[in-house]
Motif scaffolding. Structure first.
Motif, PDB file in Angstrom:
ATOM      1  N   ALA A   1       0.848  -1.190   0.000  1.00 15.73           N
ATOM      2  CA  ALA A   1       0.000   0.000   0.000  1.00 15.73           C
ATOM      3  C   ALA A   1       0.887   1.245   0.000  1.00 15.73           C
ATOM      4  N   VAL A   2       0.422   2.265  -0.690  1.00 11.30           N
ATOM      5  CA  VAL A   2       1.165   3.518  -0.805  1.00 11.30           C
ATOM      6  C   VAL A   2       0.228   4.678  -0.509  1.00 11.30           C
ATOM      7  N   LYS A   3       0.673   5.592   0.326  1.00  7.26           N
ATOM      8  CA  LYS A   3      -0.052   6.835   0.570  1.00  7.26           C
ATOM      9  C   LYS A   3       0.880   7.978   0.228  1.00  7.26           C
ATOM     10  N   LEU A   4       0.530   8.724  -0.822  1.00  2.00           N
ATOM     11  CA  LEU A   4       1.379   9.820  -1.271  1.00  2.00           C
ATOM     12  C   LEU A   4       1.020  11.102  -0.532  1.00  2.00           C
ATOM     13  N   GLY A   5       2.045  11.899  -0.240  1.00  5.06           N
ATOM     14  CA  GLY A   5       1.849  13.108   0.540  1.00  5.06           C
ATOM     15  C   GLY A   5       2.451  12.922   1.914  1.00  5.06           C
ATOM     16  N   TYR A   6       2.094  13.798   2.841  1.00  2.00           N
ATOM     17  CA  TYR A   6       2.565  13.647   4.210  1.00  2.00           C
ATOM     18  C   TYR A   6       1.423  13.875   5.163  1.00  2.00           C
ATOM     19  N   ASP A   7       1.342  13.005   6.161  1.00  6.31           N
ATOM     20  CA  ASP A   7       0.275  13.040   7.160  1.00  6.31           C
ATOM     21  C   ASP A   7       0.913  12.655   8.485  1.00  6.31           C
ATOM     22  N   GLU A   8       1.066  13.620   9.376  1.00  7.11           N
ATOM     23  CA  GLU A   8       1.771  13.386  10.631  1.00  7.11           C
ATOM     24  C   GLU A   8       1.117  12.278  11.453  1.00  7.11           C
ATOM     25  N   ALA A   9      -0.213  12.315  11.571  1.00  9.07           N
ATOM     26  CA  ALA A   9      -0.911  11.299  12.368  1.00  9.07           C
ATOM     27  C   ALA A   9      -0.737   9.917  11.750  1.00  9.07           C
ATOM     28  N   PHE A  10      -0.834   9.839  10.413  1.00 11.84           N
ATOM     29  CA  PHE A  10      -0.672   8.553   9.749  1.00 11.84           C
ATOM     30  C   PHE A  10       0.747   8.023   9.919  1.00 11.84           C
TER      31      PHE A  10
END
Length: 478
Positions: free
Chosen positions: A349-358
């Motif tokens: 799985a890939v999540k692009l961007g930045y998410d501090e909580a994630f």
């Protein structure tokens, strides 16, 4: 001891990388050691919104423009000065470049102003507080030592290099607007191959240079990692040292992290399994604990070694491992990882961007965090991995070499192994580390022992802050 830190970012108000974590955590770690520390920042919208303004310190007319200096505090109680110059700083989005990822054409003025105000504070801009040491971080603040030198060195100066590859280089025509003496545009000064280099200025004029790990301090004196500045760094070797970054344990602590679906500690690990299952469900991966979950939180760039992972992933997946990535960067890398996720939806799985909580959920859920960097001044994600029992798989370079001990037979026997380390930036060496990971995974008791040992490593800021205090004291008495 009054210390002024000068930076362009501050966690949690504004973050594009590890610099913000350091700028946010180090002042908090220095305060209990008797340091009266303040931070000077540009009044970017995100920073100003997170600061409780207590008053106006001064108005100023700098060579590059006019503005106001404000004083306030963050929610954590960090004392900050904000440079209120809307024409330079009141812009949406990234503090360094526009929506097309182009550096702003006036960046030389925007960040020269940061260094200029730092030097003015050392000369009494605030009638009630002036620093004895000005501590500049990276190229954005690197003209501060130059402005201090130009004004007779009213305070000692330190520059910390978080990443030598980013140097703040501008054309010769930019120099005249900086307000520095003409003699400073020289090989023994700010000149770098006919241009102006902010970072070179800091390295040349600062009283002391630090990097964020001992190994990186040695590496940047070599042609391989000196980025063209190795000669200057070799000449200043006696004023160069490496002090490891730390982890803000008020933010990164699995026992108290309210961003996690379940908390856990080295002695009570049940919550980590719950974090893994929750993340697998969130990302659409098979919910299972029979095989390790490898994770990455990174900028997607060549520096971070991500092209190497693309070549290693087929075998990792063939062995039954899972992989999850959070990051953004080079378009071709984003697309390559996205394609792999499409081909292996239950394993990758890939999540692009930045998410501090994630990022917190991802690191807590993982069994292994991969940091295969080409070069790495310190690295923070491997430290987060140690803290969260997510064993780092890293290349032996920079701060990665200083903080992770390989699960070799000797280290396992000596009870000092904390992760997996490979030397060469190539597929065979990286795959050998991946295979060691799967081999240890099958030896459940040893895996748990190594994981507990990793979690018990001292990765907080206390020791590093003490080193900085010693440095400041030495500078003040020199």
């Amino acid at each position: 001891m009054r210390i002024l830190h000068v930076a362009a970012e501050l966690f949690p108000l504004l973050k594009t990388g590890g610099l913000a974590d350091v700028a946010g955590a180090l002042p908090l770690a220095l305060a209990p050691l008797g340091v009266d520390v303040r931070v000077l920042l540009p009044a970017f919208p995100a920073i100003r919104a997170g600061v409780s303004i207590e008053g106006e310190v001064a108005t100023f007319a700098a060579p590059m423009g006019a503005g106001k200096l404000l004083f306030g505090r963050t929610a954590d109680g960090v004392a900050v000065y904000l440079i209120d110059a809307p024409a330079y700083y009141d812009r949406p989005g990234n503090p360094y470049h526009d929506a097309e990822q182009r550096g702003y054409g006036d960046n030389h003025l925007r960040f020269a102003l940061l260094g200029w105000v730092a030097a003015q504070l050392a000369q009494g801009m605030d009638a009630y507080w002036s620093p004895v040491v000005v501590h500049a971080h990276d190229w954005h603040a690197a003209l501060a030592p130059a402005y201090l030198a130009a004004s007779g060195r009213p305070a000692k100066s330190v520059i910390t290099v978080h990443n030598l590859a980013y140097q703040g280089v501008f054309g010769r025509e930019c120099f005249d607007a900086l307000g520095l003496p003409p003699s400073f545009f020289d090989r023994e000064g700010v000149e770098f191959h006919g241009n102006v280099s902010f970072l070179k200025a800091g390295l040349f004029y600062a009283d002391h240079i630090t990097t964020v790990s001992p190994s990186y301090a040695r590496e940047i004196t070599t042609a391989e990692q000196g980025c063209g500045l190795e000669g200057l760094l070799q000449a200043r070797r006696s004023q160069l040292s490496g002090i490891l970054n730390g982890v803000d344990e008020a933010v990164w602590n699995p026992a108290s992290d309210d961003l996690l679906p379940a908390t856990y500690s080295a002695d009570k690990m049940t919550g980590k399994g719950k974090c893994k299952a929750a993340l697998q469900h969130e990302l659409g991966l098979d919910v299972q604990d029979a095989k390790p979950l490898f994770v990455v939180v990174s900028r997607l760039t060549d520096q971070k070694g991500l092209p190497l992972l693309l070549e290693v992933l087929p075998e990792l997946l063939a062995r039954g491992g899972q992989f999850a990535l959070l990051g953004s960067g080079d378009a071709w890398l984003e697309e390559a990882f996205r394609q792999l996720a499409h081909q292996h939806p239950r394993q990758l799985a890939v999540k692009l961007g930045y998410d501090e909580a994630f990022s917190h959920r991802l690191i807590a859920a993982g069994d292994v965090i991969m940091v295969p960097s080409r070069f790495e001044p310190c690295g923070l994600t491997q430290l987060y991995g140690l803290k969260y029992g997510t064993l780092p798989l890293v290349r032996r370079v920079g701060g990665l070499a200083d903080t992770v001990s390989d699960c070799s037979l000797e280290n396992l026997a000596d009870d000092c192994a904390t992760g997996f380390v490979f030397r060469d930036l190539d597929v065979p060496d990286c795959l050998a580390a991946v295979r060691r990971t799967f081999a240890l995974w099958e030896r459940t008791r040893e895996w748990k022992n190594v994981r507990k040992r990793a979690m018990l490593q001292s990765v907080g800021w206390q020791e590093s802050a003490s080193h900085y205090v010693t440095l400041y004291q030495q500078l003040m008495t020199a």
